[in-house]
Design a protein around this motif. Structure first.
Motif, mmCIF file in Angstrom:
data_model
loop_
_atom_site.group_PDB
_atom_site.id
_atom_site.type_symbol
_atom_site.label_atom_id
_atom_site.label_comp_id
_atom_site.label_asym_id
_atom_site.label_seq_id
_atom_site.Cartn_x
_atom_site.Cartn_y
_atom_site.Cartn_z
ATOM 1 N N TRP A 229 0.850 -1.186 0.000
ATOM 2 C CA TRP A 229 0.000 0.000 0.000
ATOM 3 C C TRP A 229 0.880 1.227 0.000
ATOM 4 O O TRP A 229 2.041 1.176 0.388
ATOM 5 C CB TRP A 229 -1.008 -0.008 1.146
ATOM 6 N N VAL A 230 0.343 2.328 -0.482
ATOM 7 C CA VAL A 230 1.093 3.575 -0.564
ATOM 8 C C VAL A 230 0.913 4.339 0.743
ATOM 9 O O VAL A 230 -0.203 4.489 1.236
ATOM 10 C CB VAL A 230 0.621 4.438 -1.753
ATOM 11 N N SER B 213 -1.161 8.967 5.936
ATOM 12 C CA SER B 213 -2.262 8.455 5.105
ATOM 13 C C SER B 213 -1.821 7.206 4.350
ATOM 14 O O SER B 213 -0.697 7.131 3.862
ATOM 15 C CB SER B 213 -2.715 9.528 4.110
ATOM 16 N N MET B 214 -2.704 6.227 4.288
ATOM 17 C CA MET B 214 -2.421 4.979 3.585
ATOM 18 C C MET B 214 -3.528 4.666 2.589
ATOM 19 O O MET B 214 -4.687 5.000 2.815
ATOM 20 C CB MET B 214 -2.311 3.792 4.559
ATOM 21 N N SER B 215 -3.148 4.027 1.499
ATOM 22 C CA SER B 215 -4.129 3.539 0.542
ATOM 23 C C SER B 215 -4.630 2.181 1.024
ATOM 24 O O SER B 215 -4.239 1.708 2.096
ATOM 25 C CB SER B 215 -3.494 3.408 -0.841
ATOM 26 N N ILE B 216 -5.465 1.525 0.246
ATOM 27 C CA ILE B 216 -5.876 0.165 0.586
ATOM 28 C C ILE B 216 -4.797 -0.806 0.101
ATOM 29 O O ILE B 216 -3.990 -0.472 -0.774
ATOM 30 C CB ILE B 216 -7.235 -0.185 -0.059
ATOM 31 N N TRP B 217 -4.769 -1.998 0.668
ATOM 32 C CA TRP B 217 -3.790 -2.995 0.258
ATOM 33 C C TRP B 217 -4.082 -3.466 -1.162
ATOM 34 O O TRP B 217 -5.226 -3.678 -1.528
ATOM 35 C CB TRP B 217 -3.823 -4.201 1.200
ATOM 36 N N GLN B 218 -3.022 -3.606 -1.946
ATOM 37 C CA GLN B 218 -3.142 -4.095 -3.317
ATOM 38 C C GLN B 218 -2.256 -5.321 -3.497
ATOM 39 O O GLN B 218 -1.097 -5.327 -3.066
ATOM 40 C CB GLN B 218 -2.721 -3.009 -4.320
#
Length: 227
Positions: free
Chosen positions: A173-174, A179-184
């Motif tokens: 994740w970014v 702040s974090m994105s969702i896991w990819q």
């Protein structure tokens, strides 16, 4: 000690200062997964941090760096030393490989290349150069093809199984500030900034470039023979 933490939020300074206490438990943790082939999920995850390089601020000018687990990197280092020794004994990676090789760099590559070309020109030889461009190469490594190459060079089955499990079902994740994105999920590639990544990438690139070079030279000789 001052490197950033991975998704497990375990700071490397803690590992260093508590080394005498946690060395034995970590050794047990490293031994069991290597024998069983099971890799902790936290070792498969990465925080992707965009680092600005230069130019105008657009997404293409950011380098993406993977921050992974500290204990996971220690395990990778143990396996890396074993793999490098094996590759050196079997001469899988030739001396002409400069990328991601200890004691070598772009400068040593340029010097060696320039020296070989000028010697050939001075002797009146014809020099042909073939350039191969691997775009986004780290991210394009096929896990299945890489596993087959590891087996080809007769690495021990435990190491191969561990690497296969390590690459399987990776996720990232970014992370920007807090702040974090969702896991990819990650279906291909080797993690940048990982310990094993450059070694695995070198094996893949050397094999791929050698095969491409042989095909190109074969085509060129056939064309020359045909006039």
């Amino acid at each position: 000690m001052h490197k950033s933490m991975g998704p497990d939020a375990m700071h490397l300074r803690v590992l260093r200062e508590l080394g005498d206490v946690i060395a034995e438990p970590l050794a047990i943790i490293f031994e069991n997964p290597w024998q069983s082939g099971e890799v902790p999920d936290n070792w498969k995850k990465a925080n992707i941090v965009p680092i600005f390089k230069k130019g105008k601020e657009n997404p293409g000018n950011y380098k993406l760096v993977s921050l992974t687990s500290g204990p996971g990197k220690i395990m990778e280092q143990v396996l890396k030393e074993s793999i490098l020794k094996h590759l050196e004994e079997r001469r899988v990676i030739r001396n002409s490989q400069h990328g991601y090789t200890k004691g070598k760099s772009c400068l040593t590559n340029l010097i060696a290349f320039y020296d070989k070309i000028t010697d050939s020109v001075d002797m009146g030889k014809v020099v042909d150069m073939i350039y191969l461009d691997f775009s986004e190469a780290f991210d394009m490594v096929s896990h299945s093809i890489l596993a087959s190459k590891l087996k080809k060079y007769v690495l021990d089955e435990w190491t191969i199984r561990w690497i296969e499990r390590w690459l399987d079902r990776q996720a990232q994740w970014v992370v920007i500030n807090v702040s974090m994105s969702i896991w990819q999920p990650v279906s291909s590639g080797v993690p940048q900034r990982s310990v094993l990544g450059p070694v695995l990438f070198n094996m893949m690139v050397w094999i791929a470039s050698s095969a491409s070079l042989r095909m190109t030279l074969s085509w060129w000789r056939g064309r020359c023979a045909g006039g």
